[in-house]
Design an enzyme around this catalytic site. Structure first.
Site, PDB file in Angstrom:
ATOM      1  N   HIS A 169       0.805   5.289   1.265  1.00 23.29           N
ATOM      2  CA  HIS A 169       0.185   6.289   2.135  1.00 23.29           C
ATOM      3  C   HIS A 169       0.239   7.645   1.425  1.00 23.29           C
ATOM      4  CE1 HIS A 169       0.705   3.915   6.018  1.00 23.29           C
ATOM      5  NE2 HIS A 169       1.598   3.313   5.269  1.00 23.29           N
ATOM      6  N   HIS A 210       0.833  -1.202   0.000  1.00 22.96           N
ATOM      7  CA  HIS A 210       0.000   0.000   0.000  1.00 22.96           C
ATOM      8  C   HIS A 210       0.865   1.250   0.000  1.00 22.96           C
ATOM      9  CE1 HIS A 210       0.750  -1.282   4.136  1.00 22.96           C
ATOM     10  NE2 HIS A 210       0.763   0.001   4.472  1.00 22.96           N
TER      11      HIS A 210
HETATM   12  P1  AMP Z   1       2.058   0.191   7.250  1.00 22.73           P
HETATM   13  O1  AMP Z   1       2.565   0.321   8.655  1.00 22.73           O
HETATM   14  O2  AMP Z   1       2.814   0.954   6.226  1.00 22.73           O
HETATM   15  O3  AMP Z   1       1.877  -1.272   6.907  1.00 22.73           O
HETATM   16  O4  AMP Z   1       0.649   0.876   7.229  1.00 22.73           O
HETATM   17  C1  AMP Z   1      -0.530   0.259   7.651  1.00 22.73           C
HETATM   18  C2  AMP Z   1      -1.514   1.362   7.889  1.00 22.73           C
HETATM   19  O5  AMP Z   1      -2.789   0.783   8.003  1.00 22.73           O
HETATM   20  C3  AMP Z   1      -1.259   2.155   9.177  1.00 22.73           C
HETATM   21  O6  AMP Z   1      -1.077   3.520   8.855  1.00 22.73           O
HETATM   22  C4  AMP Z   1      -2.512   1.909   9.998  1.00 22.73           C
HETATM   23  O7  AMP Z   1      -2.911   3.055  10.695  1.00 22.73           O
HETATM   24  C5  AMP Z   1      -3.513   1.524   8.940  1.00 22.73           C
HETATM   25  N1  AMP Z   1      -4.606   0.669   9.370  1.00 22.73           N
HETATM   26  C6  AMP Z   1      -4.546  -0.390  10.205  1.00 22.73           C
HETATM   27  N2  AMP Z   1      -5.758  -0.966  10.316  1.00 22.73           N
HETATM   28  C7  AMP Z   1      -6.597  -0.249   9.530  1.00 22.73           C
HETATM   29  C8  AMP Z   1      -7.993  -0.335   9.231  1.00 22.73           C
HETATM   30  N3  AMP Z   1      -8.780  -1.278   9.748  1.00 22.73           N
HETATM   31  N4  AMP Z   1      -8.517   0.581   8.378  1.00 22.73           N
HETATM   32  C9  AMP Z   1      -7.745   1.558   7.857  1.00 22.73           C
HETATM   33  N5  AMP Z   1      -6.428   1.677   8.091  1.00 22.73           N
HETATM   34  C10 AMP Z   1      -5.866   0.797   8.929  1.00 22.73           C
END
Ligand code: AMP
Length: 145
Positions: free
Chosen positions: A109, A107
Site C-alpha cells: 500500500h 501487495h
Molecule cells: P490488505 O488488507 O492489506 O490485504 O489490503 C487489501 C486492500 O485491497 C484493501 O485496502 C482494500 O480496500 C483493497 N481492495 C479490495 N478490493 C479491491 C478492488 N476490487 N479494487 C481495488 N482495491 C481493492
C-alpha cells in the site's frame, strides 16, 4: 487465512490481473500492476502487485519479484508525492489474517498522509467515487518519472 496456505486463484487481485473485474489502473509493465485502492484510507491510496508471482505474503516472495515490487513502489510513491503534495506517506504491507491482510496476493500500500487529515482505518474506509478515483489515477500517472 493463515500465513501458510496455498495461493487461491479466485482472490480479487488475481481476478483483476485476469481482467475479470475492473480496476482503476495507474501504470503497469510486464512485472507489476499499480492501481487505485477502491476503499482508500486517504486520497491517493495506491496498491502495487506482481503480475507474475503467486506469493501470498512477504515470506513467499521470490527475490526478483520483491525487487520489482520495491522499485515500482518507490517510483509510484515519488509520483504520488509530485501529484498530490502530501506531507508524508506510509508504505503498508500486511501478512496473514491476524496481521491485517484481507487479500491474499502480496501487495504494498502507498498511502499519502497529511497532518490535519486523520487516516481512515484499514478495512474501514468507504468506497471511493469512481470518477474521482480515475482523476486521481490520471494525476499520479502524469507525474511518473
Ligand atoms: P490488505 O488488507 O492489506 O490485504 O489490503 C487489501 C486492500 O485491497 C484493501 O485496502 C482494500 O480496500 C483493497 N481492495 C479490495 N478490493 C479491491 C478492488 N476490487 N479494487 C481495488 N482495491 C481493492
Amino acid at each position: 487465512m493463515t500465513l501458510h496456505a496455498p495461493y487461491d486463484p479466485s482472490n480479487i487481485f488475481a481476478k483483476i490481473l485476469r481482467g475479470e473485474i475492473p480496476a482503476v489502473k495507474v501504470w503497469e509493465d510486464d512485472a507489476v500492476l499499480v492501481f487505485m485502492d477502491v476503499f482508500p484510507q486517504s486520497e491517493g491510496h495506491v496498491l502495487v502487485i506482481s503480475k507474475t508471482s503467486q506469493a501470498r505474503n512477504l515470506l513467499e516472495v521470490e527475490p526478483e519479484t520483491l525487487a520489482a515490487l520495491t522499485a515500482a513502489t518507490r517510483r509510484t510513491a515519488a509520483a504520488v508525492v509530485k501529484a498530490l503534495s502530501p506531507e508524508g506517506f506510509s508504505i503498508m504491507q500486511f501478512n496473514g489474517e491476524a496481521g491485517g491482510q484481507t487479500v491474499f496476493h502480496l501487495h504494498f500500500h502507498i498511502i499519502p498522509r497529511w497532518a490535519d487529515r486523520p487516516l481512515k482505518g484499514h478495512g474501514q474506509a468507504g468506497m471511493a467515487d469512481m470518477d474521482a478515483l480515475k482523476a486521481t489515477a490520471e494525476r499520479i500517472r502524469a507525474a511518473l518519472a
